[in-house]
Design an enzyme around this catalytic site. Structure first.
Site, PDB file in Angstrom:
ATOM      1  N   LYS A 118       1.547   4.663   8.444  1.00  0.00           N
ATOM      2  CA  LYS A 118       2.227   5.193   7.260  1.00  0.00           C
ATOM      3  C   LYS A 118       1.420   6.279   6.552  1.00  0.00           C
ATOM      4  O   LYS A 118       1.996   7.223   6.008  1.00  0.00           O
ATOM      5  CB  LYS A 118       2.634   4.090   6.300  1.00  0.00           C
ATOM      6  CG  LYS A 118       1.563   3.148   5.826  1.00  0.00           C
ATOM      7  CD  LYS A 118       2.167   2.012   4.988  1.00  0.00           C
ATOM      8  CE  LYS A 118       1.104   1.029   4.530  1.00  0.00           C
ATOM      9  NZ  LYS A 118       0.538   0.244   5.674  1.00  0.00           N
ATOM     10  N   ASN A 141       0.343   4.699  -2.035  1.00  0.00           N
ATOM     11  CA  ASN A 141      -0.698   3.812  -1.518  1.00  0.00           C
ATOM     12  C   ASN A 141      -1.819   4.602  -0.853  1.00  0.00           C
ATOM     13  O   ASN A 141      -2.719   4.022  -0.257  1.00  0.00           O
ATOM     14  CB  ASN A 141      -0.078   2.831  -0.510  1.00  0.00           C
ATOM     15  CG  ASN A 141      -0.993   1.680  -0.169  1.00  0.00           C
ATOM     16  OD1 ASN A 141      -1.563   1.043  -1.047  1.00  0.00           O
ATOM     17  ND2 ASN A 141      -1.145   1.405   1.119  1.00  0.00           N
ATOM     18  N   HIS A 186      -1.680  -9.212   6.703  1.00  0.00           N
ATOM     19  CA  HIS A 186      -1.570  -9.845   5.378  1.00  0.00           C
ATOM     20  C   HIS A 186      -1.017 -11.270   5.449  1.00  0.00           C
ATOM     21  O   HIS A 186      -0.304 -11.714   4.546  1.00  0.00           O
ATOM     22  CB  HIS A 186      -0.688  -8.992   4.458  1.00  0.00           C
ATOM     23  CG  HIS A 186      -1.140  -7.574   4.314  1.00  0.00           C
ATOM     24  ND1 HIS A 186      -2.386  -7.235   3.824  1.00  0.00           N
ATOM     25  CD2 HIS A 186      -0.519  -6.404   4.629  1.00  0.00           C
ATOM     26  CE1 HIS A 186      -2.502  -5.920   3.821  1.00  0.00           C
ATOM     27  NE2 HIS A 186      -1.398  -5.402   4.314  1.00  0.00           N
TER      28      HIS A 186
END
Length: 446
Positions: A118, A141, A186
């Site tokens: 990303k 981000n 995560h």
């Protein structure tokens, strides 16, 4: 009496994001009282807080939370945190910085999420816009906090959006959105892959155009009025052959040879296809797109060559914070000599067994370090286990010969030994140069 009418806003977490929230709220003005809670004893950025913004550090302040009208939570603080759960049960609104951005932005916004790639796609679309002469803001981000960019009045915003940010975002009106891929990451925050995927899929909720990856069906929107796809063999943006050469192809039109792309690696071909789809959605002209793809060589800490000495190549892929990122770095890797691969750190509950088949095909020495280094040691027959990355580098430097590569691609987060992946990568690069300087000195003295 006037104070009691003030809207009480509590910001959870300081650092770059928390400061951007505070500064944004102060710029907006209005009758608000802003307070900041950070559970760290010495939160980064505390010295930059205006004197009229109260800070509670080193723990929670439940009185502040329970009396808040709105809570703005840092992406690093899970909504499942008991303190936030208690606030939500009281009906207190909990949002993130991207939701505040969504409520105030007026220019078109492109959103990019995915387990891997990303940052590259976000930056590449930004380069395409710049090549077309568009005043573009690139962040989220990555790089600049989204709210900080609002002050610059850009004509277009390109945002990298993590699953953490999307959890607290509900009204982001995107010109186009892409979910690049899904791989395990995560798992210390989510209850499983479905939970993680659901957080990523939120990017499509308000998007006018949803772009998804034909080669990863998990990225397909569950329902959307206008969806397009990209992929190596199928989709509106795909690859076709011309005179034995692969070409990037958009809606049936062959655009440019894959060999012209400056980015290295097969995964970056897919990244270019997705970037073209996003750029098309906001009218960035094709010539500018092609110029960016021919010139853009990627970001630091992403398969970045930092040094070559005595035929040994040192490569920094510190951004590889999960197994899929490391697999992408190893995909199609061809070396004359041996690969010295450094892995380890904070594994975030991931399963590293997916690396084993690829490692078995490579001439590799695996160096396992850090908190979860032991989890990698079972993947190969003769691992080198060290406490720190630097200790692993010392051994790799001693054993590497001409034609070899020393690759930092940790498949883990950095938080056990470094502040973030950038510090880890910078440390790797600096220590590699220090090793090289020492070796050169010993050769001269010898």
């Amino acid at each position: 009496m006037a104070d009691t009418a003030k809207k009480q806003i509590v910001v959870i977490g300081l650092g770059m994001t928390g400061l951007s929230v505070v500064n944004h709220l102060l710029r907006k003005g209005g009758n608000v009282d802003i307070k900041v809670i950070d559970t760290r004893v010495t939160p980064p950025g505390a010295e930059q807080l205006p004197s009229n913004v109260a800070l509670h550090a080193g723990g929670w302040n439940m009185d502040w939370l329970s009396s808040a009208d709105q809570i703005v939570a840092s992406p690093g603080v899970a909504l499942a945190t008991p303190e936030l759960q208690d606030a939500a049960a009281k009906g207190i609104e909990i949002v993130g910085d991207i939701e505040l951005f969504a409520r105030d932005v007026s220019a078109p916004v492109i959103g990019i999420t995915g387990s891997n790639g990303k940052s590259t796609v976000t930056s590449l679309v930004g380069e395409m816009a710049k090549a077309a002469g568009v005043n573009v803001g690139v962040g989220g981000n990555i790089g600049f906090a989204a709210l900080d960019m609002l002050a610059n009045d850009h004509a277009l915003y390109v945002l990298e959006l993590s699953s953490f940010q999307l959890e607290t975002t509900s009204s982001l009106d995107l010109a186009s959105a892409v979910f690049l891929n899904l791989s395990e990451d995560h798992m210390d925050r989510y209850t499983g892959m479905d939970d993680y995927r659901d957080a990523k899929l939120r990017i499509y909720d308000q998007a006018r155009l949803a772009a998804w990856n034909q080669d990863d069906v998990q990225t397909k929107p569950l329902s959307h009025e206008k969806a397009i796809s990209f992929g190596f063999s199928d989709g509106e943006y795909t690859l076709t052959l011309r005179d034995g050469q692969e070409w990037l192809t958009a809606k049936g039109e062959q655009i440019m040879p894959v060999s012209d792309i400056a980015l290295v690696g097969r995964h970056n071909v897919a990244n270019c296809l997705s970037a073209m789809a996003l750029a098309d959605s906001v009218g960035i002209d094709r010539q500018a797109q092609c110029q960016a793809m021919r010139e853009y060589r990627g970001l630091a800490h992403r398969c970045q060559q930092v040094l070559e000495q005595d035929g040994v190549l040192w490569v920094n892929d510190s951004k590889a914070t999960n197994p899929a990122s490391t697999l992408a770095a190893l995909d199609g890797l061809q070396l004359a000599g041996r690969l010295h691969l450094l892995v380890g750190g904070d594994g975030k509950g991931a399963d590293f067994s997916s690396l084993k088949p690829v490692l078995n095909t490579l001439n590799v020495t695996l160096y396992c370090y850090g908190r979860d280094g032991h989890a990698f040691a079972v993947l190969v027959d003769a691992p080198v286990v060290t406490e720190t990355m630097q200790a692993a580098m010392d051994i790799a430097a001693r054993d590497a010969t001409s034609g070899d590569m020393v690759l930092l691609s940790p498949a883990c987060a950095s938080f056990d030994q470094f502040t973030n992946f950038m510090v880890r990568g910078d440390t790797f690069a600096a220590y590699a140069k220090e090793i090289a300087t020492q070796r050169a000195g010993s050769q001269v003295s010898g």
